[in-house]
Design an enzyme around this catalytic site. Structure first.
Site, PDB file in Angstrom:
ATOM      1  N   HIS A 287      -8.606   8.099   0.519  1.00 32.31           N
ATOM      2  CA  HIS A 287      -8.483   9.269  -0.356  1.00 32.31           C
ATOM      3  C   HIS A 287      -7.752  10.364   0.403  1.00 32.31           C
ATOM      4  O   HIS A 287      -7.976  10.571   1.594  1.00 32.31           O
ATOM      5  CB  HIS A 287      -9.851   9.767  -0.819  1.00 32.31           C
TER       6      HIS A 287
ATOM      7  N   HIS B 140      -7.465  14.146   0.842  1.00 37.71           N
ATOM      8  CA  HIS B 140      -8.075  15.453   0.573  1.00 37.71           C
ATOM      9  C   HIS B 140      -6.947  16.450   0.341  1.00 37.71           C
ATOM     10  O   HIS B 140      -5.953  16.450   1.087  1.00 37.71           O
ATOM     11  CB  HIS B 140      -8.856  15.951   1.789  1.00 37.71           C
TER      12      HIS B 140
END
Ligand code: AMP
Length: 122
Positions: free
Chosen positions: A100, A102
């Site tokens: 992922h 951020h």
């Protein structure tokens, strides 16, 4: 690879504050924001860590930055600026093993970003 909470978010089995979705990716607000704006961009393909990215994943991994910029623009933080971070494994601070990106913004961010103290040599 075992399923993570992000697979449940992709499958809509648990709720998330979704900001953007397409065939390859999903962007949603981080549940524990570290800046006034903090969202995550994830691939729908479950890739555990940066170490597991293969050449076949080039397109989808590049797409995460395209989505990050698009959502940053939508949320009004693009011009002032923001930071993208992808943590890898324990020392990188990774806690969810589905890659992922951020995206943090909405205030000036300090550098360097880490706060954990280095252990003194014995
Ligand atoms: P990392 O430590 O880099 O693996 O980041 C994982 C991030 O996922 C953390 O910032 C968490 O706050 C966030 N997170 C964990 N569970 C959820 C959730 N259900 N919805 C949104 N964000 C989450």
């Amino acid at each position: 690879m075992s399923e993570t909470i992000f697979t449940k978010i992709i499958n809509k089995e648990i709720p998330a504050d979704i900001l953007y979705e397409d065939e390859q990716s999903l962007a949603f607000k981080d549940i524990n924001p570290q800046a006034p704006v903090h969202f995550l961009v994830i691939p729908k393909k479950a890739i555990a860590t940066i170490n597991d990215i293969t050449p076949d994943d080039r397109e989808v991994v590049g797409h995460l930055s395209v989505v990050a910029a698009k959502v940053a623009q939508k949320l009004g933080i693009a011009d002032e600026g923001y930071r993208t971070v992808m943590n890898c494994n324990e020392f990188g601070g990774q806690t969810v093993y589905h890659i992922h990106l951020h995206v943090l913004g909405g205030k000036p961010l300090g550098w360097p970003p880490y706060t954990a103290k280095m252990k003194e040599p014995e």
